[in-house]
Design an enzyme around this catalytic site. Structure first.
Site, mmCIF file in Angstrom:
data_model
loop_
_atom_site.group_PDB
_atom_site.id
_atom_site.type_symbol
_atom_site.label_atom_id
_atom_site.label_comp_id
_atom_site.label_asym_id
_atom_site.label_seq_id
_atom_site.Cartn_x
_atom_site.Cartn_y
_atom_site.Cartn_z
ATOM 1 N N HIS A 185 -31.120 -7.763 -18.113
ATOM 2 C CA HIS A 185 -31.421 -8.203 -16.750
ATOM 3 C C HIS A 185 -30.709 -7.360 -15.696
ATOM 4 O O HIS A 185 -30.532 -7.807 -14.560
ATOM 5 C CB HIS A 185 -31.057 -9.681 -16.588
ATOM 6 C CG HIS A 185 -31.856 -10.589 -17.467
ATOM 7 N ND1 HIS A 185 -33.221 -10.728 -17.364
ATOM 8 C CD2 HIS A 185 -31.481 -11.382 -18.504
ATOM 9 C CE1 HIS A 185 -33.651 -11.573 -18.276
ATOM 10 N NE2 HIS A 185 -32.614 -11.991 -18.988
ATOM 11 N N ASN A 221 9.905 -14.926 0.671
ATOM 12 C CA ASN A 221 8.702 -14.857 -0.147
ATOM 13 C C ASN A 221 7.655 -15.765 0.473
ATOM 14 O O ASN A 221 7.980 -16.843 0.966
ATOM 15 C CB ASN A 221 8.973 -15.338 -1.577
ATOM 16 C CG ASN A 221 9.852 -14.382 -2.346
ATOM 17 O OD1 ASN A 221 10.104 -13.260 -1.914
ATOM 18 N ND2 ASN A 221 10.324 -14.827 -3.502
ATOM 19 N N GLY A 222 6.384 -15.373 0.376
ATOM 20 C CA GLY A 222 5.322 -16.210 0.903
ATOM 21 C C GLY A 222 4.666 -15.587 2.119
ATOM 22 O O GLY A 222 4.818 -14.402 2.410
ATOM 23 N N LYS A 255 -7.970 -7.157 -18.752
ATOM 24 C CA LYS A 255 -6.772 -6.483 -19.255
ATOM 25 C C LYS A 255 -6.894 -4.965 -19.103
ATOM 26 O O LYS A 255 -5.948 -4.291 -18.717
ATOM 27 C CB LYS A 255 -6.530 -6.834 -20.727
ATOM 28 C CG LYS A 255 -6.003 -8.225 -20.945
ATOM 29 C CD LYS A 255 -4.591 -8.371 -20.421
ATOM 30 C CE LYS A 255 -4.261 -9.821 -20.127
ATOM 31 N NZ LYS A 255 -4.870 -10.363 -18.917
ATOM 32 N N CYS A 277 7.094 -11.212 -5.354
ATOM 33 C CA CYS A 277 8.354 -10.965 -4.668
ATOM 34 C C CYS A 277 9.497 -11.650 -5.416
ATOM 35 O O CYS A 277 9.282 -12.517 -6.251
ATOM 36 C CB CYS A 277 8.339 -11.444 -3.230
ATOM 37 S SG CYS A 277 6.987 -10.836 -2.234
ATOM 38 N N ARG A 307 7.760 -9.524 -11.493
ATOM 39 C CA ARG A 307 6.948 -10.283 -10.547
ATOM 40 C C ARG A 307 6.066 -9.380 -9.696
ATOM 41 O O ARG A 307 5.147 -9.846 -9.049
ATOM 42 C CB ARG A 307 7.857 -11.131 -9.650
ATOM 43 C CG ARG A 307 8.650 -12.171 -10.420
ATOM 44 C CD ARG A 307 9.695 -12.829 -9.546
ATOM 45 N NE ARG A 307 9.128 -13.691 -8.525
ATOM 46 C CZ ARG A 307 8.869 -14.988 -8.685
ATOM 47 N NH1 ARG A 307 9.141 -15.561 -9.848
ATOM 48 N NH2 ARG A 307 8.371 -15.705 -7.722
ATOM 49 N N GLU A 330 -11.867 -11.578 -20.316
ATOM 50 C CA GLU A 330 -10.423 -11.367 -20.390
ATOM 51 C C GLU A 330 -10.107 -9.952 -20.880
ATOM 52 O O GLU A 330 -9.184 -9.297 -20.370
ATOM 53 C CB GLU A 330 -9.796 -12.412 -21.318
ATOM 54 C CG GLU A 330 -8.302 -12.268 -21.546
ATOM 55 C CD GLU A 330 -7.454 -12.421 -20.297
ATOM 56 O OE1 GLU A 330 -6.256 -12.088 -20.365
ATOM 57 O OE2 GLU A 330 -7.977 -12.862 -19.250
ATOM 58 N N TRP A 386 6.416 -7.490 -2.227
ATOM 59 C CA TRP A 386 5.031 -7.141 -2.539
ATOM 60 C C TRP A 386 4.276 -7.263 -1.229
ATOM 61 O O TRP A 386 4.180 -8.344 -0.656
ATOM 62 C CB TRP A 386 4.477 -8.092 -3.593
ATOM 63 C CG TRP A 386 3.115 -7.728 -4.117
ATOM 64 C CD1 TRP A 386 2.812 -6.817 -5.083
ATOM 65 C CD2 TRP A 386 1.856 -8.302 -3.716
ATOM 66 N NE1 TRP A 386 1.463 -6.783 -5.307
ATOM 67 C CE2 TRP A 386 0.846 -7.681 -4.484
ATOM 68 C CE3 TRP A 386 1.494 -9.272 -2.779
ATOM 69 C CZ2 TRP A 386 -0.511 -8.001 -4.348
ATOM 70 C CZ3 TRP A 386 0.149 -9.592 -2.633
ATOM 71 C CH2 TRP A 386 -0.840 -8.960 -3.426
ATOM 72 N N GLU A 397 -6.458 -4.054 -15.463
ATOM 73 C CA GLU A 397 -5.120 -4.299 -14.937
ATOM 74 C C GLU A 397 -4.142 -3.176 -15.255
ATOM 75 O O GLU A 397 -3.374 -2.765 -14.385
ATOM 76 C CB GLU A 397 -4.560 -5.614 -15.515
ATOM 77 C CG GLU A 397 -5.108 -6.864 -14.881
ATOM 78 C CD GLU A 397 -4.516 -8.108 -15.507
ATOM 79 O OE1 GLU A 397 -4.044 -8.977 -14.759
ATOM 80 O OE2 GLU A 397 -4.522 -8.216 -16.753
ATOM 81 N N LYS A 445 3.161 -10.616 -10.688
ATOM 82 C CA LYS A 445 3.082 -11.556 -11.796
ATOM 83 C C LYS A 445 2.812 -12.972 -11.319
ATOM 84 O O LYS A 445 1.896 -13.637 -11.768
ATOM 85 C CB LYS A 445 4.389 -11.505 -12.594
ATOM 86 C CG LYS A 445 4.436 -12.455 -13.787
ATOM 87 C CD LYS A 445 3.433 -12.064 -14.833
ATOM 88 C CE LYS A 445 3.513 -12.933 -16.063
ATOM 89 N NZ LYS A 445 2.444 -12.622 -17.025
#
Length: 614
Positions: A510, A100-101, A491, A2, A27, A487, A73, A494, A609
């Site tokens: 396995h 925000n929050g 990516k 946000c 963000r 990682e 968001w 995402e 973000k």
């Protein structure tokens, strides 16, 4: 996540608010809105992008000298216009709020306020704040006091900006667990979640601390700290932001992610500058108390989320192998909900790009409550909550990272973690003078090696064409390259929305080998290290099941290209620094696959973000 922007000025603030929101788009958000106090409270809201909000403002000749704006968001309530901020209290005394929050006790407050006659029109926790402030305004007509009384009842993390209809010449802002700063300008005063939003009007910033409530007028401000119910007026340092407009603009690149991938040689060089220009490393890199604390340290606990967690996993290999010190790496969002054993001489290392990641901050606080007294922040934001809450700190010098999928923040975190490894190894007698000299020389060469790694982009781009139609992918690595495989898979997920999983290559047999067929691309990291022969056997297992292999190998890795085996060779093997180099082609692969699929590279769906909610 946000974004908040607020402004009180002598001129029309709408261009400033909208440009501020544009700069906060990175963000993550799913709706946007703006409210002005101009002969009453007026607002515009949309579930579109900031550009759509700007179009509405132009069409409706929206203007005023006091306003607040927000990108949301979604947490409570689906993305919709009625759930978008700003929220109004709906009845006199009317207020407008952006937030925000997360307000954890919003359900109980909502029931109480409904019983008091307040009508709710959204599904959000934020609307509770608007009604609660209006409720207190009825008891006491001073907005500043009403905000202080209201936040005393809120549980959770928040940054809030408030306007009241009756007093158009001011806004009130406050923070608790979510970032918020003030900007002091020539023509007015401002507030925002991030300094980048205000560079257009000022570089003079005040970073609010926990419990701060600030009143902004166009010609002044005051700050009171209301933590624990107090009302102490406080003075906060005015700082000159070192950010530049160029740093937060895209320049000649097609996307911020592309720009940030190619900035990595430079930002890694900046992060390592104090070391590569010296003959030896010193604990003082991490703070004045570092030598004393490191001498007492017998183990390391790393807490982090997402990409930063992967950096921590690489560091565990380094710390245990080079420094000979036990290291545990915890996902921050899980750590605080279990009952871990506590080592009294453990150094807690928090890793975060923004330094405002709610889960990491909460995990740090939990670790302290268990008795961990020494902590270190590895962070890209000097004024962040994480940096302020630790004994020691190392600031990476990645510069602003706008793309949601982290790239340069990750490689600079790895560089910082290698410095921590070297420092502890030296202090524990595990790193000789000659070993230190050789490692510093390797760090000095690292930016050049990163430039060479970027040269594989044309080959990676060619691979990406074959990935675009795939629905799933496997990533394989061994040893300290297994977290790099993790990682790489993250990516790809995402920004291309292809389902990807990473495995330690030895784990294929396995279970995961059951997934391998001609439609499942398998990406492998094949450095010329002690595990290369083991990895080759794992790759043969894939080929025997008809799997298509895409291998990133060092120049001297003896792997031959053949039908179903595609190889891109990096220029050199970098020893312990190899994970940093092998990160580059994986970032490029995700980027170019996303381009082929036409997804929003910098603002992938559903993601934010800076994750400032739990």
């Amino acid at each position: 996540m946000c974004g908040i922007v607020g402004a009180v000025a002598r001129t029309d603030v709408v261009p400033t608010l909208l440009e501020g929101l544009r700069r906060l788009e990175y963000r993550g958000y799913d709706s946007a809105g703006i409210a002005l106090n101009n002969g009453g409270l007026h607002r515009l809201r949309t579930t579109g992008r900031v550009a759509e909000l700007n179009k509405l403002a132009v069409e409706q000749s929206f203007s005023g000298e006091t306003g607040i704006a927000h990108t949301r968001w979604a947490t409570h309530g689906a993305p919709s216009e009625r759930n978008a901020h700003p929220h109004f209290s709906g009845e006199a005394p009317q207020v407008a709020v952006v937030h925000n929050g997360i307000i954890e006790n919003h359900e109980g407050l909502r029931q109480r306020l409904q019983q008091a006659g307040f009508a709710f029109v959204s599904d959000t926790d934020t609307e509770v704040i608007a009604h609660l402030i209006s409720f207190h305004l009825k008891q006491n007509p001073d907005l500043f006091e009403a905000v202080c009384r209201s936040i005393a009842e809120l549980q959770g993390a928040y940054a809030i900006a408030v306007m009241e209809e009756a007093r158009p010449e001011r806004i009130i802002v406050c923070r608790n667990g979510a970032p918020l700063l003030l900007g002091l300008g020539e023509a007015g005063n401002y507030a925002a979640s991030d300094a980048s939003a205000l560079l257009q009007v000022t570089r003079r910033m005040i970073y609010l601390e926990e419990g701060d409530v600030a009143e902004l007028h166009y010609d002044g401000y005051r700050i009171v700290n209301c933590l624990h119910g107090g009302r102490a007026e406080v003075s906060r340092m005015v700082q000159q932001s070192e950010l530049t407009n160029e740093a937060v603009e895209m320049g000649p690149y097609a996307h911020f992610m592309q720009k940030e991938i190619f900035e990595q040689p430079g930002v890694v060089a900046n992060t390592l500058e104090m070391v590569v220009n010296a003959q030896s490393i010193s604990p003082r890199l991490f703070g004045s108390e570092a030598e004393e604390i490191f001498n007492k340290t017998s183990s390391i606990l790393i807490i982090a989320c997402g990409t930063s967690y992967h950096a921590g996993l690489v560091a565990r290999y380094w710390l245990e192998t080079v420094a000979g010190i036990p290291c545990n790496v915890e996902i921050a969002s899980e750590y605080r909900y279990r009952n871990p054993a506590v080592g009294p001489r453990t150094l807690v290392v928090g890793i975060s790009q923004s330094g405002e990641t709610a889960d990491t901050l909460a995990a740090l606080s939990f670790a302290k409550s268990l008795g961990h007294s020494h902590s270190l922040a590895i962070c890209n934001a000097a004024e962040s909550a994480l940096v302020r809450q630790t004994n020691l700190r190392f600031l990476t010098r990645a510069g602003p990272e706008i793309g949601v999928a982290s790239t340069k923040a990750f490689t600079t975190q790895l560089a910082a973690l290698m410095l921590l490894t070297m420092t502890l190894a030296k202090m524990r007698g595990k790193l000789s003078g000659e070993g230190e000299r050789l490692m510093i020389a390797a760090l000095r060469h690292l930016p050049v090696a990163l430039k060479h790694a970027l040269e594989v982009e044309p080959e990676v781009k060619a691979w990406a064409e074959g990935f675009a139609e795939k629905r799933h992918a496997l990533f394989l690595g061994r040893g300290m390259h297994y977290p790099i495989a993790m990682e790489g898979a993250l990516k790809l997920k995402e920004i291309s929305y292809i389902h990807a999983e990473a495995y330690a290559a030895g784990e294929l047999k396995h279970g995961p080998l059951a997934l391998v067929d001609k439609d499942m691309p398998v990406v492998a990291i094949a450095p010329n290290d002690a595990l290369l022969e083991k990895l080759k056997s794992n790759l043969q297992e894939v080929r025997a099941r008809g799997g298509e292999l895409y291998v990133f190998a060092d120049a001297d890795s003896q792997i031959t290209e053949s039908e179903g085996v595609h190889i891109i060779r990096l220029a050199e093997h970098a020893g312990l620094l190899s994970p940093i180099l092998h990160t580059i082609p994986l970032q490029l692969l995700a980027y170019h696959v996303a381009l082929q699929k036409g997804t929003d590279v910098d603002k992938p769906r559903n993601l934010a973000k800076s994750v400032t909610v739990e």
